[in-house]
Design a protein around this motif. Sequence first.
Motif, PDB file in Angstrom:
ATOM      1  N   THR A 125       0.845  -1.182   0.000  1.00 38.91           N
ATOM      2  CA  THR A 125       0.000   0.000   0.000  1.00 38.91           C
ATOM      3  C   THR A 125       0.889   1.244   0.000  1.00 38.91           C
ATOM      4  N   GLY A 126       0.262   2.416   0.021  1.00 41.24           N
ATOM      5  CA  GLY A 126       1.005   3.664   0.123  1.00 41.24           C
ATOM      6  C   GLY A 126       0.682   4.623  -1.001  1.00 41.24           C
ATOM      7  N   ALA A 127       1.037   5.890  -0.786  1.00 41.73           N
ATOM      8  CA  ALA A 127       0.823   6.922  -1.794  1.00 41.73           C
ATOM      9  C   ALA A 127       1.869   6.801  -2.895  1.00 41.73           C
ATOM     10  N   LEU A 128       1.473   7.009  -4.116  1.00 42.73           N
ATOM     11  CA  LEU A 128       2.362   6.828  -5.259  1.00 42.73           C
ATOM     12  C   LEU A 128       3.485   7.861  -5.284  1.00 42.73           C
ATOM     13  N   ASN A 129       3.239   9.054  -4.760  1.00 37.03           N
ATOM     14  CA  ASN A 129       4.258  10.103  -4.815  1.00 37.03           C
ATOM     15  C   ASN A 129       5.037  10.244  -3.510  1.00 37.03           C
ATOM     16  N   ASN A 130       5.045   9.181  -2.686  1.00 38.26           N
ATOM     17  CA  ASN A 130       5.828   9.192  -1.452  1.00 38.26           C
ATOM     18  C   ASN A 130       6.728   7.957  -1.433  1.00 38.26           C
ATOM     19  N   PRO A 131       7.969   8.076  -1.898  1.00 40.57           N
ATOM     20  CA  PRO A 131       8.850   6.900  -1.960  1.00 40.57           C
ATOM     21  C   PRO A 131       9.354   6.434  -0.607  1.00 40.57           C
ATOM     22  N   THR A 132       9.238   7.270   0.422  1.00 36.95           N
ATOM     23  CA  THR A 132       9.781   6.917   1.734  1.00 36.95           C
ATOM     24  C   THR A 132       8.730   6.379   2.694  1.00 36.95           C
ATOM     25  N   GLY A 133       7.574   5.995   2.203  1.00 44.45           N
ATOM     26  CA  GLY A 133       6.530   5.472   3.080  1.00 44.45           C
ATOM     27  C   GLY A 133       5.588   4.545   2.343  1.00 44.45           C
ATOM     28  N   SER A 134       5.108   3.511   3.041  1.00 38.11           N
ATOM     29  CA  SER A 134       4.109   2.594   2.487  1.00 38.11           C
ATOM     30  C   SER A 134       2.825   2.603   3.302  1.00 38.11           C
ATOM     31  N   ASP A 135       2.691   3.600   4.184  1.00 35.50           N
ATOM     32  CA  ASP A 135       1.501   3.689   5.030  1.00 35.50           C
ATOM     33  C   ASP A 135       0.345   4.338   4.284  1.00 35.50           C
ATOM     34  N   GLN A 136      -0.849   3.876   4.613  1.00 39.67           N
ATOM     35  CA  GLN A 136      -2.078   4.438   4.059  1.00 39.67           C
ATOM     36  C   GLN A 136      -2.901   4.989   5.213  1.00 39.67           C
ATOM     37  N   ASP A 137      -3.272   6.263   5.126  1.00 39.48           N
ATOM     38  CA  ASP A 137      -4.036   6.890   6.200  1.00 39.48           C
ATOM     39  C   ASP A 137      -5.467   6.364   6.245  1.00 39.48           C
ATOM     40  N   PHE A 138      -6.002   6.290   7.468  1.00 38.99           N
ATOM     41  CA  PHE A 138      -7.428   6.057   7.623  1.00 38.99           C
ATOM     42  C   PHE A 138      -8.158   7.314   7.129  1.00 38.99           C
ATOM     43  N   GLY A 139      -9.337   7.135   6.677  1.00 31.89           N
ATOM     44  CA  GLY A 139     -10.130   8.274   6.199  1.00 31.89           C
ATOM     45  C   GLY A 139     -10.581   8.038   4.777  1.00 31.89           C
ATOM     46  N   GLU A 140     -10.607   9.121   3.984  1.00 35.24           N
ATOM     47  CA  GLU A 140     -11.004   9.053   2.567  1.00 35.24           C
ATOM     48  C   GLU A 140     -12.420   8.489   2.417  1.00 35.24           C
ATOM     49  N   THR A 141     -13.266   8.769   3.386  1.00 36.73           N
ATOM     50  CA  THR A 141     -14.643   8.249   3.451  1.00 36.73           C
ATOM     51  C   THR A 141     -14.638   6.737   3.221  1.00 36.73           C
ATOM     52  N   MET A 142     -15.137   6.267   2.070  1.00 34.50           N
ATOM     53  CA  MET A 142     -15.214   4.818   1.826  1.00 34.50           C
ATOM     54  C   MET A 142     -14.425   4.408   0.600  1.00 34.50           C
ATOM     55  N   ALA A 143     -13.518   5.252   0.154  1.00 29.38           N
ATOM     56  CA  ALA A 143     -12.757   4.960  -1.063  1.00 29.38           C
ATOM     57  C   ALA A 143     -11.794   3.801  -0.837  1.00 29.38           C
ATOM     58  N   LYS A 144     -11.598   2.998  -1.892  1.00 34.17           N
ATOM     59  CA  LYS A 144     -10.616   1.919  -1.847  1.00 34.17           C
ATOM     60  C   LYS A 144      -9.212   2.500  -1.966  1.00 34.17           C
ATOM     61  N   HIS A 145      -8.273   1.835  -1.317  1.00 32.27           N
ATOM     62  CA  HIS A 145      -6.895   2.305  -1.337  1.00 32.27           C
ATOM     63  C   HIS A 145      -6.069   1.531  -2.365  1.00 32.27           C
ATOM     64  N   PRO A 146      -5.032   2.151  -2.909  1.00 28.81           N
ATOM     65  CA  PRO A 146      -4.261   1.518  -3.989  1.00 28.81           C
ATOM     66  C   PRO A 146      -3.263   0.482  -3.466  1.00 28.81           C
ATOM     67  N   PHE A 147      -2.857  -0.386  -4.363  1.00 26.67           N
ATOM     68  CA  PHE A 147      -1.880  -1.438  -4.106  1.00 26.67           C
ATOM     69  C   PHE A 147      -0.881  -1.400  -5.256  1.00 26.67           C
ATOM     70  N   PHE A 148       0.430  -1.207  -4.966  1.00 25.13           N
ATOM     71  CA  PHE A 148       1.413  -0.977  -6.018  1.00 25.13           C
ATOM     72  C   PHE A 148       2.540  -2.000  -5.967  1.00 25.13           C
ATOM     73  N   ILE A 149       3.287  -2.079  -7.069  1.00 22.12           N
ATOM     74  CA  ILE A 149       4.494  -2.904  -7.107  1.00 22.12           C
ATOM     75  C   ILE A 149       5.581  -2.179  -6.333  1.00 22.12           C
ATOM     76  N   SER A 150       5.987  -2.770  -5.234  1.00 16.89           N
ATOM     77  CA  SER A 150       7.053  -2.187  -4.428  1.00 16.89           C
ATOM     78  C   SER A 150       8.399  -2.793  -4.761  1.00 16.89           C
ATOM     79  N   GLU A 151       8.445  -4.106  -4.964  1.00 19.04           N
ATOM     80  CA  GLU A 151       9.691  -4.800  -5.299  1.00 19.04           C
ATOM     81  C   GLU A 151       9.421  -5.817  -6.388  1.00 19.04           C
TER      82      GLU A 151
END
Length: 558
Positions: free
Chosen positions: A212-238
Motif C-alpha cells: 500500500t502507500g501513496a504513489l508520490n511518497n517513496p519513503t513510506g508505504s503507510d495508508q491513512d485512515f479516512g477518505e470516506t469509503m474509497a478503496k486504497h491503492p496497491f502498487f508494485i514495491s519490489e
Amino acid sequence: MLTLRCNTARLSGVLAVPLLLLLANSAAAQADATAQHSQVTPAAPKTSTSNADMLEQLSALASQVHAQNAKLGELTTIVAEQQRVINELLARSEGRSQVAAAAEAGTPRMVNTSAVETKGATDEASPAQGDAASVNKRLDTLEKKVLAIGPFRFSGDFRLRFDGTFRKADPNPPAGFAPLTHVQNARMRYRLRLNFDTDVDAKISFHGQLSTGALNNPTGSDQDFGETMAKHPFFISEAWIDYHPNKAVQLQAGRLQEAFADNSRFLFDDDVRFNGFNEKYVFAFKNNGLRVSSLELRAGQYILSNPNVAIVTAGSPLAQAGAIIGSTGRSSNLFHQGLLVNQKFNDRWSSQFGGDIQLYRNPNQIQLASTANGVALIVQNGIGIVLSGPIGGTGNATTTPGGAIYTARSFQIARLTYRLNWAGFKSGSRTYPVAFNFQAARNVGIGLPERDAMLASVQIGKVVNRGDMAFLYVFARKGANSMISQVTDDDLGTISGVNNRTHYLRFEYGIAKKITWQSLLYIQDELRNSGDFPNFFVPLNAFTPRQYRVQQQIVFSF
C-alpha cells in the motif's frame, strides 16, 4: 523432498528381523556344537534320554529358523522392489520444476510405504506393482493441487499504527522569517505488504512485493485512515530476478532494495527501492589471526530518471535544474560500491565493518521531481499517471527557496560503518542479545558546511516469541548538504529528511509469535536557518520549535 513414513507396527516387525536372525544363528551354532560333541563323546546309557530330547528340540528349532529365513528372503525382495519404485518416483518428481518449487516452499510430497507387510512368505495381497500405481496416483493428485495454487511461496506483514506529530507554535521568529503555527497531526494508518517468491531453477529465483502507500511518497508505504469509503491503492514495491550460480556470487536486476540497505534509518529509508542492478561477491576465509570470516564486495547501479530530451531549451524544466541550454538531456543515476568485512571472534562475539561511496549523476533531477514543473517530466511521463503533487521528502539546502538546484553542486557520499554484536545475557528464560552500531558519512564532493552526517545506536533484546522484549536507542545528525533528503529516512526527520538532529527510542514486545507491539518516540530539532551560508535555503529552519513524533503500532507477520 520425498518423505517416507512407516507405522509403528511395521517398524517393530522390521526391527524384529535382526533379532530373529541373531536367535537363529545362536540356535544353529548350539545345534552344530551339540552334534559335534555327540560324535566325539561316547553314547550315554540308553536309560538317559535327555540329550536325545534336546537334539530333537534343537532340530525342530533349526527347521523353524530355516523357514523364517526363507520368509525373510522374500520380504527383502519386496522391500527392494519398493525402494526401486520410490527411487523412480524421486527421479520423476525432480524432473518437474513446478512441483519441486512447491516442495521447497514447504509442501511435502508423501509416499506411503505401509504396503510392506510381514504376514508370511505366501502373502501377496499387496504386490509392488500395485503400490507403485497407488503412489503414482497420489503424486499426480498432489501435483495438480500445487499447479492450481502456483509455484509461489507467499508471505507478508500487516501493520496498524497510530502516528502523532506535535510541535508548538512560534509566533515570534527571527527577522525575515514568517511565524510558525503549531502542528498537531494525530492519525491512524496501516501498511499491507505481500511477498511472493519462486525458484525458476537452482540458480535463478524471482521475488516480488505488492504494498500500500501513496504513489508520490517513496519513503513510506503507510495508508491513512479516512477518505470516506474509497478503496486504497496497491502498487508494485519490489520485483527482481536473482541469479546465484554459487554461494559466493549474487546478481539482481529489477526494482531492488539498495545494495547497502541495513534498516538503520541512516543512508536510506526502509521503504526506498531503486530500479537497476545489484551485485554481491562473498569471499569466505578459514581461521586466521584477524578472525575475519568473510569479505563482501557490493555494488549497485540505479536508473533514477529518463527525461528523453534531445535538446534542452530555455523553457525546459531541465534548464531549471541546471542543465546547459543546447545540450542533450541526460538521465540521473546512482552508482554505489563498497565492501563489508565480517569478523567472528567466538560463539558470542562478532562484528562487521566496512566502507562505501555513493556517486550521483545529475542529482538535481531528484530535486526537480519535487517541484510542480519537474514532476511532469521526470515522474509522470514514465508511469503514465498524473500525480496529485510532486515527489515529497525535500529538506536539502537549495540555491533558491523551493528551487530545483541543490546548494551542493555534487553528491559523492562516503560512509564508514561498524557494528559489534554480543550474544548478550539472560534474564529468567529470556535471552537479550546486544548490538552496537556507529556510522559516519561525508559528502566528499563539496567543501561546503553541513556536509557531514552520523548515527550511533544500541539495541538490547530481540523479539521472536511471546513475551520477548527489545529496546533501541538511536542518535542521528544529518547536515543539509550531507545526503539527499528524498531517499533518506522520513521518520528521523519529519517533513525534512536532513538538516536535523534526532533522538529515537523504540520498545518492542512480543504479544504472540509473529505479532509484535512497538512503541516509538522521535525528538527532533533542526540545525540551520536559511541564509546561514551563501545560496543556502532550507524548508525547515533552526528556529523551529522542537518537534515530537509518537508511533504506537502492532505488526502482524504471516
